[in-house]
Design a protein around this motif. Structure first.
Motif, PDB file in Angstrom:
ATOM      1  N   ILE A  10       0.833  -1.208   0.000  1.00 39.08           N
ATOM      2  CA  ILE A  10       0.000   0.000   0.000  1.00 39.08           C
ATOM      3  C   ILE A  10       0.862   1.250   0.000  1.00 39.08           C
ATOM      4  O   ILE A  10       0.680   2.164  -0.817  1.00 39.08           O
ATOM      5  CB  ILE A  10      -0.942  -0.005   1.226  1.00 39.08           C
TER       6      ILE A  10
ATOM      7  N   ILE B 233       0.244   5.544  -1.336  1.00 41.41           N
ATOM      8  CA  ILE B 233      -0.954   5.775  -0.530  1.00 41.41           C
ATOM      9  C   ILE B 233      -0.529   6.109   0.894  1.00 41.41           C
ATOM     10  O   ILE B 233       0.208   5.353   1.532  1.00 41.41           O
ATOM     11  CB  ILE B 233      -1.866   4.540  -0.538  1.00 41.41           C
TER      12      ILE B 233
ATOM     13  N   ARG C 274      -4.998   7.273   4.629  1.00 42.70           N
ATOM     14  CA  ARG C 274      -6.052   6.965   3.654  1.00 42.70           C
ATOM     15  C   ARG C 274      -6.381   5.474   3.626  1.00 42.70           C
ATOM     16  O   ARG C 274      -6.987   4.970   2.690  1.00 42.70           O
ATOM     17  CB  ARG C 274      -5.618   7.427   2.254  1.00 42.70           C
TER      18      ARG C 274
ATOM     19  N   GLU D  23      -8.234   5.182   0.146  1.00 43.11           N
ATOM     20  CA  GLU D  23      -7.574   4.709  -1.072  1.00 43.11           C
ATOM     21  C   GLU D  23      -7.226   3.231  -0.989  1.00 43.11           C
ATOM     22  O   GLU D  23      -6.943   2.600  -2.008  1.00 43.11           O
ATOM     23  CB  GLU D  23      -6.313   5.532  -1.337  1.00 43.11           C
ATOM     24  N   ALA D  24      -7.221   2.683   0.235  1.00 45.91           N
ATOM     25  CA  ALA D  24      -6.980   1.253   0.435  1.00 45.91           C
ATOM     26  C   ALA D  24      -7.831   0.783   1.608  1.00 45.91           C
ATOM     27  O   ALA D  24      -7.922   1.476   2.627  1.00 45.91           O
ATOM     28  CB  ALA D  24      -5.510   0.972   0.707  1.00 45.91           C
TER      29      ALA D  24
ATOM     30  N   THR E 113     -10.359   2.862  -5.084  1.00 47.43           N
ATOM     31  CA  THR E 113      -9.914   2.194  -3.853  1.00 47.43           C
ATOM     32  C   THR E 113      -9.410   0.788  -4.155  1.00 47.43           C
ATOM     33  O   THR E 113      -9.985   0.066  -4.963  1.00 47.43           O
ATOM     34  CB  THR E 113     -11.071   2.138  -2.842  1.00 47.43           C
TER      35      THR E 113
END
Length: 285
Positions: free
Chosen positions: A132, A137, A141, A201-202, A226
């Motif tokens: 990640i 990222i 997030r 985003e993750a 995502t």
């Protein structure tokens, strides 16, 4: 040679337990056809616990006291292992090859009768978090979708530890959503994630394949940027089958290699869980 297994053969997670049982039993059958172990055949007794801890206690005591097993093998899940492993260990019965990477089976110093075959969830989560962050990222997030029990709590703790290794010490500020074990009650989690500002985003996911599939199916389109990260417990083949038609941005760590040649000529060949059971039994034999 009496071996016992308490696993989920019914309910929403039944394919996990069935695949683990079928993989282990396939190798035991091969061993028996070759004459067993020094002439002794292997008998594997399997009892259904439905992935519920209360059932596991009853099953484990029955396997130890009535079946006189020398080992409990192939347990599926963290909340079930939390009951069965200490019970077996206290009775001097080997607890081997559980389908979980939870810390409770990996103490220092180790429990004398507990033996792990697979990698730990901590090792898996470190791989996930590194991936990640390597994609640019920011840890802020990241959100989590967790089963609301000891498995999910383990998921949060190992995510926190992996992020702290990279210098992020504010895991308590991350959005954490949960669903009840053995249910598909995911609506509140979806609402919380959809309303989150900024959107994650993750999403790190720790749970079973059916609620995970439902969750990804609903949120994959709503959160088009995502990425969805899963621990191996969800079962890659099972999750893939449940997500037919949905592609991209879905990741899963693995603890066994992909098949290089068919082990059996049926649908189980593609199952990481079946292969884990098969390899685990091979090591035990």
């Amino acid at each position: 040679i009496e071996l016992g297994m308490s696993t989920t053969l019914s309910g929403p997670n039944q394919l996990l337990g069935q695949a683990m049982y079928q993989g282990m039993n396939a190798f035991f059958d091969e061993t028996n056809r070759r004459g067993g172990i020094r002439g002794h055949k292997i008998n594997l007794t399997v009892l259904d616990d439905g992935y519920e801890p209360d059932n596991v206690r009853t099953n484990t005591l029955q396997l130890i006291d009535q079946q006189k097993v020398i080992a409990i093998v192939g347990n599926a899940g963290t909340p079930t292992a939390a009951i069965s492993a200490p019970l077996a260990n206290s009775r001097g019965v080997v607890f081997y090859g559980a389908f979980t990477g939870a810390d409770l089976l990996r103490k220092t110093p180790p429990d004398p009768y507990i033996f792990n075959f697979r990698a730990s969830y901590r090792q898996e989560m470190e791989v996930i978090v590194r991936d990640i962050v390597s994609r640019g990222i920011a840890p802020q997030r990241i959100a989590l979708f967790l089963q609301d029990d000891s498995l999910g709590q383990t998921g949060f703790e190992i995510t926190k530890a992996a992020l702290e290794k990279l210098g992020f010490n504010h895991s308590d500020q991350l959005l954490v959503t949960r669903y009840p074990r053995n249910t598909l009650a995911i609506q509140r989690a979806i609402e919380a994630l959809v309303q989150a500002k900024p959107e994650p985003e993750a999403i790190i996911i720790v749970g079973a394949y059916q609620p995970i599939a439902q969750f990804i199916r609903f949120t994959h389109r709503i959160l088009p940027n995502t990425r969805f990260y899963n621990l191996s417990f969800a079962g890659a083949s099972l999750l893939s089958d449940a997500l037919g038609g949905i592609y991209g941005r879905i990741y899963m760590t693995q603890v066994v290699p992909p098949a290089t040649k068919p082990v059996m000529e049926d649908n189980n060949t593609a199952s990481f869980i079946w292969r884990e059971g098969y390899f685990s039994a091979q090591v035990l034999v």
